[in-house]
Structures are given as C-alpha cells and as structure tokens.
Design a protein around this motif. Structure first.
Motif, PDB file in Angstrom:
ATOM      1  N   LEU A   1       0.790  -1.216  -0.022  1.00 48.91           N
ATOM      2  CA  LEU A   1       0.000  -0.037   0.064  1.00 48.91           C
ATOM      3  C   LEU A   1       0.849   1.054  -0.042  1.00 48.91           C
ATOM      4  N   THR A   2       0.625   1.878  -0.937  1.00 51.20           N
ATOM      5  CA  THR A   2       1.640   3.128  -1.046  1.00 51.20           C
ATOM      6  C   THR A   2       0.457   3.993  -2.037  1.00 51.20           C
ATOM      7  N   PRO A   3       0.874   5.432  -2.204  1.00 51.39           N
ATOM      8  CA  PRO A   3       0.339   6.456  -3.196  1.00 51.39           C
ATOM      9  C   PRO A   3       0.258   5.541  -4.432  1.00 51.39           C
ATOM     10  N   THR A   4       1.501   5.353  -4.810  1.00 40.79           N
ATOM     11  CA  THR A   4       1.664   4.778  -6.279  1.00 40.79           C
ATOM     12  C   THR A   4       0.726   3.587  -6.590  1.00 40.79           C
ATOM     13  N   SER A   5       0.626   2.624  -5.659  1.00 41.19           N
ATOM     14  CA  SER A   5      -0.311   1.532  -5.772  1.00 41.19           C
ATOM     15  C   SER A   5      -1.724   1.875  -5.742  1.00 41.19           C
ATOM     16  N   VAL A   6      -1.991   3.015  -4.958  1.00 34.44           N
ATOM     17  CA  VAL A   6      -3.552   3.431  -5.169  1.00 34.44           C
ATOM     18  C   VAL A   6      -3.892   4.017  -6.336  1.00 34.44           C
ATOM     19  N   ASP A   7      -2.944   4.753  -6.877  1.00 36.76           N
ATOM     20  CA  ASP A   7      -2.975   5.224  -7.970  1.00 36.76           C
ATOM     21  C   ASP A   7      -3.170   4.525  -9.279  1.00 36.76           C
ATOM     22  N   LYS A   8      -2.289   3.445  -9.201  1.00 34.42           N
ATOM     23  CA  LYS A   8      -2.567   2.401 -10.531  1.00 34.42           C
ATOM     24  C   LYS A   8      -3.783   1.486 -10.241  1.00 34.42           C
ATOM     25  N   GLY A   9      -4.128   1.286  -9.203  1.00 28.67           N
ATOM     26  CA  GLY A   9      -5.371   0.739  -9.013  1.00 28.67           C
ATOM     27  C   GLY A   9      -6.610   1.400  -9.222  1.00 28.67           C
ATOM     28  N   PHE A  10      -6.606   2.762  -8.794  1.00 27.34           N
ATOM     29  CA  PHE A  10      -7.911   3.536  -9.283  1.00 27.34           C
ATOM     30  C   PHE A  10      -7.967   3.661 -10.889  1.00 27.34           C
ATOM     31  N   HIS A  11      -6.682   3.721 -11.496  1.00 21.39           N
ATOM     32  CA  HIS A  11      -6.522   4.089 -12.858  1.00 21.39           C
ATOM     33  C   HIS A  11      -6.667   2.974 -13.857  1.00 21.39           C
ATOM     34  N   ALA A  12      -6.945   1.745 -13.021  1.00 21.62           N
ATOM     35  CA  ALA A  12      -7.228   0.413 -13.911  1.00 21.62           C
ATOM     36  C   ALA A  12      -8.596   0.068 -13.921  1.00 21.62           C
ATOM     37  N   ILE A  13      -9.508   1.017 -13.498  1.00 19.22           N
ATOM     38  CA  ILE A  13     -10.812   0.888 -13.539  1.00 19.22           C
ATOM     39  C   ILE A  13     -11.308   1.467 -14.982  1.00 19.22           C
ATOM     40  N   PRO A  14     -11.933   0.338 -15.511  1.00 19.15           N
ATOM     41  CA  PRO A  14     -12.048   0.670 -17.076  1.00 19.15           C
ATOM     42  C   PRO A  14     -13.358   1.778 -17.490  1.00 19.15           C
ATOM     43  N   LYS A  15     -13.028   2.371 -18.468  1.00 22.08           N
ATOM     44  CA  LYS A  15     -13.995   3.571 -18.749  1.00 22.08           C
ATOM     45  C   LYS A  15     -15.114   2.829 -19.488  1.00 22.08           C
ATOM     46  N   ILE A  16     -16.337   2.966 -18.742  1.00 25.03           N
ATOM     47  CA  ILE A  16     -17.518   2.462 -19.388  1.00 25.03           C
ATOM     48  C   ILE A  16     -18.513   3.164 -19.019  1.00 25.03           C
ATOM     49  N   ARG A  17     -19.661   3.289 -20.240  1.00 18.60           N
ATOM     50  CA  ARG A  17     -20.610   4.356 -20.098  1.00 18.60           C
ATOM     51  C   ARG A  17     -21.580   3.865 -19.043  1.00 18.60           C
ATOM     52  N   SER A  18     -22.413   4.413 -18.224  1.00 21.17           N
ATOM     53  CA  SER A  18     -23.551   4.079 -17.345  1.00 21.17           C
ATOM     54  C   SER A  18     -24.687   4.047 -18.265  1.00 21.17           C
ATOM     55  N   THR A  19     -25.722   2.918 -18.157  1.00 23.24           N
ATOM     56  CA  THR A  19     -26.755   3.131 -18.770  1.00 23.24           C
ATOM     57  C   THR A  19     -27.943   3.021 -17.632  1.00 23.24           C
ATOM     58  N   ASP A  20     -27.498   3.060 -16.526  1.00 20.64           N
ATOM     59  CA  ASP A  20     -28.522   3.013 -15.391  1.00 20.64           C
ATOM     60  C   ASP A  20     -28.533   4.352 -14.575  1.00 20.64           C
ATOM     61  N   PRO A  21     -29.569   4.911 -14.360  1.00 21.22           N
ATOM     62  CA  PRO A  21     -29.579   6.276 -13.721  1.00 21.22           C
ATOM     63  C   PRO A  21     -29.323   5.997 -12.231  1.00 21.22           C
ATOM     64  N   PHE A  22     -29.184   4.897 -11.726  1.00 21.09           N
ATOM     65  CA  PHE A  22     -28.784   4.691 -10.347  1.00 21.09           C
ATOM     66  C   PHE A  22     -27.290   4.664 -10.247  1.00 21.09           C
ATOM     67  N   ILE A  23     -26.612   4.470 -11.374  1.00 17.60           N
ATOM     68  CA  ILE A  23     -25.215   4.397 -11.006  1.00 17.60           C
ATOM     69  C   ILE A  23     -24.619   5.412 -11.935  1.00 17.60           C
ATOM     70  N   PRO A  24     -23.350   6.145 -11.397  1.00 19.09           N
ATOM     71  CA  PRO A  24     -22.468   7.038 -12.313  1.00 19.09           C
ATOM     72  C   PRO A  24     -21.479   6.157 -13.132  1.00 19.09           C
ATOM     73  N   ALA A  25     -21.214   6.742 -14.022  1.00 16.94           N
ATOM     74  CA  ALA A  25     -19.782   6.390 -14.710  1.00 16.94           C
ATOM     75  C   ALA A  25     -18.763   6.831 -13.902  1.00 16.94           C
ATOM     76  N   CYS A  26     -17.828   5.930 -13.123  1.00 12.92           N
ATOM     77  CA  CYS A  26     -16.817   6.319 -12.280  1.00 12.92           C
ATOM     78  C   CYS A  26     -15.499   5.579 -12.605  1.00 12.92           C
ATOM     79  N   PHE A  27     -14.844   6.253 -13.258  1.00  8.09           N
ATOM     80  CA  PHE A  27     -13.378   5.969 -13.526  1.00  8.09           C
ATOM     81  C   PHE A  27     -12.602   7.038 -13.423  1.00  8.09           C
TER      82      PHE A  27
END
Length: 621
Positions: A516-542
């Motif tokens: 656990l370091t800032p770099t591993s957090v950064d890599k983990g968050f930036h590994a979230i895929p870019k996907i459009r949300s088609t459901d009003p209850f969920i945001p596109a979050c990446f």
C-alpha cells in the motif's frame, strides 16, 4: 432526508462542493437560527446564534432498486504482491492514542482483530460474479489473503493497520439527526475509535465507529485493519488555523489518509496534509484539475473536477439551449424570441472555486457556441437557502438590470441562493434558467426555498445520481446491516453523508494490493475501465490519465412545484428517468424534447443552511 449543517463564522457550508461547495462535505457548519421551517437538525452553540441546520422532508417512494454493477465491478484486482515493485519509506506502527505499541488492537473485539475470526481474513462476498458488497460500485471479491503485505509500506501503514484520520468541524450541535439530539460536538479533541466507546459519545463517533466495523468486515485490506481516528476542530476556521490543525494532526496521528469535513478554508488543510505526503479522499469537491495535479496520487475526489463539470454544463447549453429561440420561459411573451443571455454567479470570497468555475463556463460558452452575456450580475453569499447577512437589494437590482437588457435566459454556474427567484417573481419576471448543480442547489429541500413560479423554469445539469427512497439507498441498507438497531434520522442525516468518501477510501486500499502506497492506489484507481453507465442509479466512475476524480457523467433535472402527492412541496424531475450522459453525447433538441409529465422525482437531498446573523453594512449590497 437531509440535514442542515451550520458552521462557526460567516461563510457556512453544506456537505459537498467539500461536499457541497468546496470545501463542503458531509457535515457543514454555521451558527444557530431562529427561523425553523422544518425540524431543526444542526446548530452551533454560540452566544448569538445566527444560522440553523434543517431536516429535509422524506421524498415519496420509488420502487426501482439500484442495479447490481458499475465501473469498479469490472476492475481486475491484485491478490498478491501489490501493483508496484517497491514500497515507500515505512511509517510507525502501534497505537499512539489507544492500545499499546505491543498490541495496538488491545481494545478491538476478538472477532475483528487482524488474523482473528473470519472478519479480516475471509470476506463475505456477494453476487455473481462476486463483489465485496452488494453496492453497485463495490470492487470484485478478494475473499481471502494469505500472502505477505510487506509491512510498513508507507507512513501510517504497518503490517497490522492503516491509519485514517477524520477531520470534523467541531463546535457544532446536531439536532434531530442523532439519538442524542442537541448535544454539542467536542472541539479540539482527538478520539481513537478502537478505544471502548462511551455510551454517551457523540453520534459522529458512533457513526464512524460503525462504518469502521462495516468496511473492515467486508473490504479486503490484506491482513491490515483500517483504523479510524477522529479530530474535532475548534471554533475558528481561518486558513492559518486549518494549517496549524494539520500540523498537529500529522504529528499526533501520522495518518495514511484523511477525510475532511471542514466548513471553510479546507484547501489550506488539505494542502498542508498533502505536503506531508498524506492522502485525501472525497474532501476535494469542486476543485479545478490543477488542485489535484499539484499533489499527484495524493488528493482524490469522488465527484468531478471543475473542468469536467464545466464541460458537461457548457456542452448541454450549446447542444440543447444554444443561441436559439426561447422555449421554456415563464414569460409567455418571450417564447419564440431569440435568446438574450444574463450571467448570475457568486462573488462570495469564501467560495473562490465557484468564481473560477463561472469564468471557465463563460469562456467555454463563448468559444464553443458564441454565447456572450448582455448583463453579468453576482450575489454575495453562496450556500444558504435564506440569509439576513445581506438585504435582497442585490437581487432586486439584478432583476431590474436583466429586464432592462431584455434577458430571456439566465446562466447560473453554481452557488445556492434564493433571493433572485423571490425578486424575479415579485417583479413578474420568470426567465429561462440553466443551473450547474453543485450538490446543494439541487437538493429537494433547497428547491422548496426558491419561489416556485420562477424556479419551475429552471433546468439543472448535475452529477448526482437518481436516488431511490432513503430506506432503499445503499448507505442506509449497509449501515442497518452493521447496526440493525440504529436510528433512522442518524443514518439518513449523518451516516449517509460519510458513506461515499469511506467507500472511495476502501476501494483505493483494496485496489492498491498488499503493498500500500500512493503509487499503488494510483495504479489501482486508474485500472478501473472506462464504461458508460446506462442506469440512472449508477454513475460512470473511472479515472482518466492524469485525472484524480471519479464521476464522469451528468443528468438533467427540472423543478416541479408539486411532487407526486398534493402534500409535497415539489421535487426535481429526472429527464429520461435519469439517464446519464457524457458531455459529448447529450441528445438533440431543446431540454423539453425529452421531458415527460410523469418523469420521476429524484429522492436526492442533503444539508442546507439558514443564516439569521446580524446583517453586514447594508450599503455593501
């Protein structure tokens, strides 16, 4: 259900741009009030109280449940080794404020101790494919971990724990939002939430203790316990005080990360912590991209940067409003006329981020679709549904100027105030209004303080999602899972305000892997895929490259004066059931093209402020 959060001083805030007007977050502060429209929820213990925090009414039921998956569910998680080859310099281990260096978890129940019982080692994942919880944004399941977590990989991290500090605005009363209403928060005081609880402890401590148990039980932290500390600030709120608090907090706790709910000058606190290498989650709302990139990998926002919000808003105006003809004005004579634009923005020195945002929007409209303003006017205080700090003369003068210039359409890039709608209706002036939501102005309760015949001509572009009734919201069901006997008001008004930030924190820790370091957090968050949300209850979050904020899409709403029942004061109706859009894909046609009379009401609500303080020099505005 919402709380009104009030703060000491003159520039109170409501949770979120920090949570709602940067720095607004989960709990905002101002001073006591004499005007009570709804049951009071939060007040400051001052000798001359001036502001009050109010409860919002519970919106009508909505039977549509949240969907099962979001972007984070598609994340591929490391199960061993971490995401980087080397860790940063390690920090201290042991409990400076609780337990002992030999056993920092001495006060923790056996079933929650790292390595003891099923909780830290085997997570109760749910769903198919399995996730850590049934939250649509929960990460994929990492049910068990038996490897090496590499010990002290960063400050505030040891083999046994990850230290998290909550910086809470002190000197505040919570009324009707806790099981013990009216009890003032501590101030200038630290709490270790592994210490045995006081039966009479403040509800913020009780809520955070429950969340600490819930998230440790369900998210994977690789044999570490995510250890919460709380510091309640004092009465003052200057930048100097925030910086001094940060220095003391760091010296006392040396946290891995902080979550702040300061009601003002939050930038000074976050910057002071970031300069010491401390990460921040969910406190930095409404900041520009430069704020995040000044401290890469350290400051993470759940809601988007100003540039992303402005891009969504400008694209909506250029695509669906544009330099065309008036369509949704409350002035019948305006319909079909060429639009003439006016700007309404804040000059509040407590909200420099909103002033920057207005400039970004103004330039974007000029560059992208040639919109300029015949009249530009401002308001002196942002974030209040009602205030006596200034007279309403600024609003009546602005209305007169708009009328003289023939303004048909007002552009309002964030900042809650209600005098313009009152002054406009009094003058028989009800133009088109296009608002950039900031998670305060689009709350149902704030909407009820606007003059309805004026406000029903408003269209709001917002990053919030469609919310089901409070008892069906994820924060509520999760908290009740952890504490089945918890108080309804305490969950809806206090616990739910903390949930998004704590969730983002734990997603960051889990996605980072064992090292656990800032770099591993950064890599983990930036590994979230870019996907459009088609459901009003969920945001596109990446997270895009060199971007440190999560939500990337928006929705359009409009105010209606009456909700589903005749007893309702009104609500924000969601266009296309709350379908969410990236900036570049808003649909064709004017705002009314996709609107239907039976569009659902959003159940979103949050805190709001009323200021009954002594007016400033009446000649100022």
């Amino acid at each position: 259900m919402a709380t009104v959060k009030v703060g000491a001083g003159t520039s109170g805030r409501s949770p979120q741009w920090t949570h709602q007007y940067p720095p607004l977050l989960a709990i905002v502060i101002a001073a006591l009030i004499a005007i009570v429209v709804l049951p009071s929820a939060l007040n400051l213990p001052q000798s001359n109280p001036s502001t009050t925090l109010e409860y919002a009414p519970i919106p009508p039921d909505d039977n549509s449940p949240p969907p099962p998956t979001g972007n984070v569910s598609a994340l591929g998680l490391a199960s061993t080794g971490g995401l980087e080859t080397g860790g940063a310099a390690g920090g201290s281990s042991g409990g400076a404020l609780g337990g002992s260096p030999d056993d920092p978890f001495a006060n923790l129940p056996d079933e929650l101790r790292p390595g003891g019982g099923k909780t830290p080692r085997t997570k109760n994942c749910v769903g198919n494919p399995p996730k850590q919880t049934d939250d649509p944004l929960a990460p994929p399941c990492v049910a068990d971990f038996q490897g090496d977590n590499f010990g002290a990989t960063y400050q505030g991290v040891s083999r046994e724990e990850v230290r998290i500090l909550f910086y809470i605005q002190g000197f505040t009363n919570y009324i009707n939002t806790c099981q013990d209403p009216g009890r003032a928060t501590p101030d200038n005081e630290y709490f270790d939430l592994l210490d045995k609880p006081d039966p009479n402890e403040h509800c913020v401590l009780r809520v955070l203790r429950t969340w600490m148990q819930y998230f440790n039980d369900r998210y994977q932290a690789y044999n570490r316990y995510v250890h919460f500390f709380v510091y309640f600030s004092g009465e003052g709120d200057s930048a100097e005080i925030r910086a001094a608090d940060a220095a003391d907090n760091y010296n006392r706790i040396k946290p891995f990360a902080v979550i702040s709910t300061a009601n003002s000058h939050d930038d000074a606190y976050l910057e002071a912590m970031a300069k010491r290498g401390v990460l921040n989650f969910d406190s930095a709302l409404g900041r520009d991209a430069a704020f995040f990139t000044r401290f890469p990998k350290l400051i993470w926002g759940y809601y988007p940067s100003q540039e992303i919000s402005a891009k969504q808003y400008v694209a909506y105006i250029c695509k669906k409003v544009g330099p065309g003809k008036v369509v949704f004005s409350g002035n019948p004579g305006d319909t079909g006329k060429d639009r003439v634009y006016g700007l309404w923005s804040t000059s509040d020195s407590g909200h420099p981020e909103l002033q920057r945002l207005a400039k970004v929007v103004e330039q974007g409209l000029k560059d992208q679709c040639g919109i300029t303003f015949a009249v530009k006017r401002d308001f002196p205080l942002a974030g209040y549904v009602r205030t006596t700090k200034y007279s309403n003369r600024y609003a009546t003068n602005a209305v007169a100027d708009y009328v003289r210039a023939g303004v048909t359409t007002i552009i309002w890039p964030g900042g809650l105030e209600t005098n313009l709608s009152q002054a406009g209706a009094a003058a028989g002036y009800r133009p088109e209004v296009v608002v950039l939501g900031d998670r305060v102005i689009e709350t149902d309760t704030s909407g009820t303080f606007q003059e309805g015949s004026f406000w029903q001509n408003a269209r709001v572009v917002t990053n919030i999602v469609r919310e089901p009734p409070i008892r069906e919201q994820q924060c509520y069901t999760s908290y009740r899972e952890a504490d089945p006997n918890s108080d309804f008001g305490e969950i809806s008004a206090t616990a739910c305000a903390f949930y998004p930030g704590i969730r983002q924190l734990f997603i960051g820790i889990q996605s980072a892997g064992p090292r656990l370091t800032p770099t591993s957090v950064d890599k983990g968050f930036h590994a979230i895929p870019k996907i459009r949300s088609t459901d009003p209850f969920i945001p596109a979050c990446f997270y895009d490259p060199s971007d440190y904020t999560c939500v990337k899409d928006a929705v359009a709403e409009r105010w209606t004066n009456k909700g589903p029942s005749e007893t309702d004061d009104g609500c924000y109706q969601l266009t296309e059931q709350g379908l969410r859009y990236f900036a570049e894909i808003w649909p064709d046609g004017p705002p009314t093209a996709q609107e239907k009379p039976d569009d659902p009401c959003n159940e979103y609500d949050d805190s709001f402020l009323i200021d009954n303080g002594t007016p400033d020099d009446p000649t100022t505005y």
